[in-house]
Design an enzyme around this catalytic site. Structure first.
Site, PDB file in Angstrom:
ATOM      1  N   GLU A 277       0.801  -1.211   0.000  1.00 21.20           N
ATOM      2  CA  GLU A 277       0.000   0.000   0.000  1.00 21.20           C
ATOM      3  C   GLU A 277       0.841   1.270   0.000  1.00 21.20           C
ATOM      4  O   GLU A 277       0.540   2.233   0.702  1.00 21.20           O
ATOM      5  CB  GLU A 277      -0.977   0.013   1.183  1.00 21.20           C
TER       6      GLU A 277
ATOM      7  N   ARG B  88      -8.270   1.299 -10.291  1.00 19.00           N
ATOM      8  CA  ARG B  88      -8.557  -0.046 -10.806  1.00 19.00           C
ATOM      9  C   ARG B  88      -8.959   0.017 -12.269  1.00 19.00           C
ATOM     10  O   ARG B  88      -9.835   0.833 -12.594  1.00 19.00           O
ATOM     11  CB  ARG B  88      -9.739  -0.664 -10.046  1.00 19.00           C
TER      12      ARG B  88
ATOM     13  N   GLU C 206      -4.729  -9.220   1.408  1.00 14.36           N
ATOM     14  CA  GLU C 206      -5.437  -8.995   2.674  1.00 14.36           C
ATOM     15  C   GLU C 206      -6.911  -9.041   2.327  1.00 14.36           C
ATOM     16  O   GLU C 206      -7.327  -8.445   1.340  1.00 14.36           O
ATOM     17  CB  GLU C 206      -5.178  -7.597   3.273  1.00 14.36           C
TER      18      GLU C 206
ATOM     19  N   TYR D  99      -6.693 -11.060   7.034  1.00 14.45           N
ATOM     20  CA  TYR D  99      -6.124 -10.112   7.984  1.00 14.45           C
ATOM     21  C   TYR D  99      -6.890 -10.266   9.291  1.00 14.45           C
ATOM     22  O   TYR D  99      -8.097 -10.027   9.286  1.00 14.45           O
ATOM     23  CB  TYR D  99      -6.253  -8.691   7.416  1.00 14.45           C
TER      24      TYR D  99
END
Ligand SMILES: *[C@@H]1O[C@H](CO)[C@@H](O)[C@H](O)[C@H]1NC(C)=O
Ligand SMILES: *[C@@H]1O[C@H](CO)[C@@H](O)[C@H](O)[C@H]1NC(C)=O
Ligand SMILES: *[C@@H]1O[C@H](CO)[C@@H](O)[C@H](O)[C@H]1NC(C)=O
Ligand SMILES: *[C@@H]1O[C@H](CO)[C@@H](O)[C@H](O)[C@H]1NC(C)=O
Ligand SMILES: *[C@@H]1O[C@H](CO)[C@@H](O)[C@H](O)[C@H]1NC(C)=O
Ligand SMILES: *[C@@H]1O[C@H](CO)[C@@H](O)[C@H](O)[C@H]1NC(C)=O
Length: 430
Positions: free
Chosen positions: A149, A195, A252, A284
């Site tokens: 990230e 995206r 995650e 996660y």
């Protein structure tokens, strides 16, 4: 003198503690992972971190955790930070004996790529290569991430070439050293505006030495019991994955906006709609922290409610793992029924080519096509210095999206936005 029965009994006993056989290595071929014996590998993973410490140093603790993790049928852990000078042999063999592989972030505690003043420099390179050196020898090392990230907001995409430069240099280092071709990839925050440009950019281009070997998405989209493949947005993610030429998986997942968690997304990810394109998921996370995402807690020291001492780091990070109810058994029930077999490597002939490098768009993806990658030592102001505390896009539920931005790269992995607010409240109150 030992009786035959005693010898037999002791043989049985000792075989229970002896590694049965060397764990097969896993490699990336086309868009899939395969074990060295030819069976396709799907990740059933758990994020394993001991903020802010290296969780792979304390052998006894790893053994306690492995014993319980096996009851989930997990086959992978994801670790965010290690100290490369530590001895990881005990932990890594405890996980190997249980058939559990490691996905490891190469950045150390203070070398993450900064999305505001992006740099890929010698300090970072040598820290990342040290971590690689320390883990290539383990057969159960599955892959390396050059970042988690790094791009945490929709306007930070100019940092992407720095991520790709890091992957380029770590792959070149791996190959120059003659190491096993352990995949080098990136673990991305799920940001709607980026995206699928970000994932396509990192894999694009005709020179595979300059692109990632695998892509992980940290997605917190399937949050409600009423969600399904369509309403969660997973059908959209699935459409982007269909053209992807390297392995893609959830690095995650496990949204908990309305606990308890049911982990229903696992049946989609590991089921027939998605398992032809995706290589599994990492939940996660293992150890309960103040954000409440833990699958286990260590003994009675962790109270159900957040206290001031929890927040100041006082929650227990060692001891006998106890399942958090009912999340632990909910995950167990999901994974029990999900055992995709995929294809045998002998029947798999990858034909996919890298996706095209995306052009920039106004207010969206900012990198225009296949730009020249920065060389080692290059720095660029890629954003404004206003440190953002969390992504306002993607999903507010993402617990590992909180970054300290420009303030020295200190990462608060695994702390939810809400919790930061609680923490500030406590500080005020203290
Ligand atoms: C790792 O795999 C190699 C090749 O299969 C094998 O020779 C070696 O013994 C394995 N190492 C361990 C620690 O099991
Ligand atoms: C390869 O190894 C895995 C893990 O030990 C096992 O589940 C699988 O059945 C093996 N595949 C073959 C073809 O032997
Ligand atoms: C390298 O980059 C890191 C992370 O951005 C930064 O903290 C460090 O000061 C840089 N080092 C050099 C020598 O430029
Ligand atoms: C591919 O990229 C690598 C790393 O940047 C570079 O060394 C190599 O020359 C490139 N190959 C081609 C054919 O451009
Ligand atoms: C729990 O807290 C007590 C008192 O602070 C400490 O002595 C003990 O070691 C802790 N237990 C664990 C499992 O961390
Ligand atoms: C990115 O967005 C954040 C939050 O909206 C803002 O504070 C920051 O200035 C923006 N950065 C750039 C480079 O526009």
């Amino acid at each position: 003198m030992l009786s035959k029965a005693l010898v037999a009994a002791s043989l049985i006993a000792s075989s229970a503690f002896r590694p049965i056989e060397a764990v097969p290595t896993v490699s990336a071929v086309g868009s899939k992972f395969f074990m060295s014996n030819g069976t396709q590998f799907f990740i059933k993973g758990i994020a394993y971190q001991k903020t802010p410490d290296d969780p792979l140093i304390d052998t006894k603790q790893c053994q306690r955790d492995v014993a319980l993790m096996k009851t989930l049928a997990a086959n992978t852990i994801r670790v965010y930070h290690v100290d490369p000078s530590g001895d990881h042999t005990g932990c890594m063999s405890a996980f190997a004996d249980a058939g559990i592989y490691l996905l490891l972030d190469l950045d150390t505690f203070n070398t993450v790529i900064d999305p505001i003043v992006a740099s890929w420099n010698q300090t970072q390179y040598s820290a990342y290569t040290k971590v690689m050196d320390a883990f290539v020898t383990f057969n159960n090392t599955l892959g390396f991430f050059v970042g988690n990230e790094v791009i945490a907001m929709n306007n930070q995409s100019l940092a992407a070439p720095y991520i790709k430069a890091a992957a380029r240099d770590l792959k070149a280092y791996r190959d120059a050293k003659g190491y096993r071709k352990i995949p080098v990839g990136y673990s991305a925050a799920d940001i709607a505006e980026l995206r699928p440009a970000l994932q396509n950019y990192l894999a694009c281009g005709t020179n595979s030495s300059e692109s990632i070997d695998m892509f992980g998405l940290n997605a917190y989209e399937w949050c409600e019991a009423s969600n399904n493949f369509q309403t969660s947005g997973y059908s959209t993610l699935n459409s982007y994955a269909q053209i992807y030429n390297v392995p893609i998986f959830f690095s995650e997942t496990g949204c908990r906006t309305s606990p308890p968690r049911l982990f229903q997304d696992q049946s989609a990810i590991l089921g027939p709609q998605m398992n032809q394109y995706w290589s599994g998921a990492i939940i996660y996370e293992w150890i309960e922290e103040a954000n409440g995402y833990g699958l286990i807690s260590y003994g009675p020291n962790k109270s159900a409610t957040v206290t001031a001492s929890d927040i100041l780091g006082g929650y227990s990070v060692a001891g006998t793992p106890t399942p958090m109810s009912p999340d632990f058994s909910n995950l167990q029930a999901q994974w029990k029924t999900l055992n995709p077999t995929g294809v045998a490597s002998s029947d798999y002939k990858p034909t996919m080519t890298p996706p095209p490098c995306p052009a920039s768009t106004a207010g969206g993806w900012l990198v225009d096509g296949n730009v020249a990658l920065p060389s080692l030592g290059q720095t660029q102001q890629t954003g404004t210095a206003t440190a953002a505390t969390a992504t306002s896009t993607g999903t507010a539920a993402n617990p590992s999206s909180t970054k300290a931005g420009a303030s020295g790269g200190k990462e608060i992995t695994g702390m939810s936005v809400g919790l930061v607010a609680v923490m500030l409240g406590f500080m005020y109150w203290l």
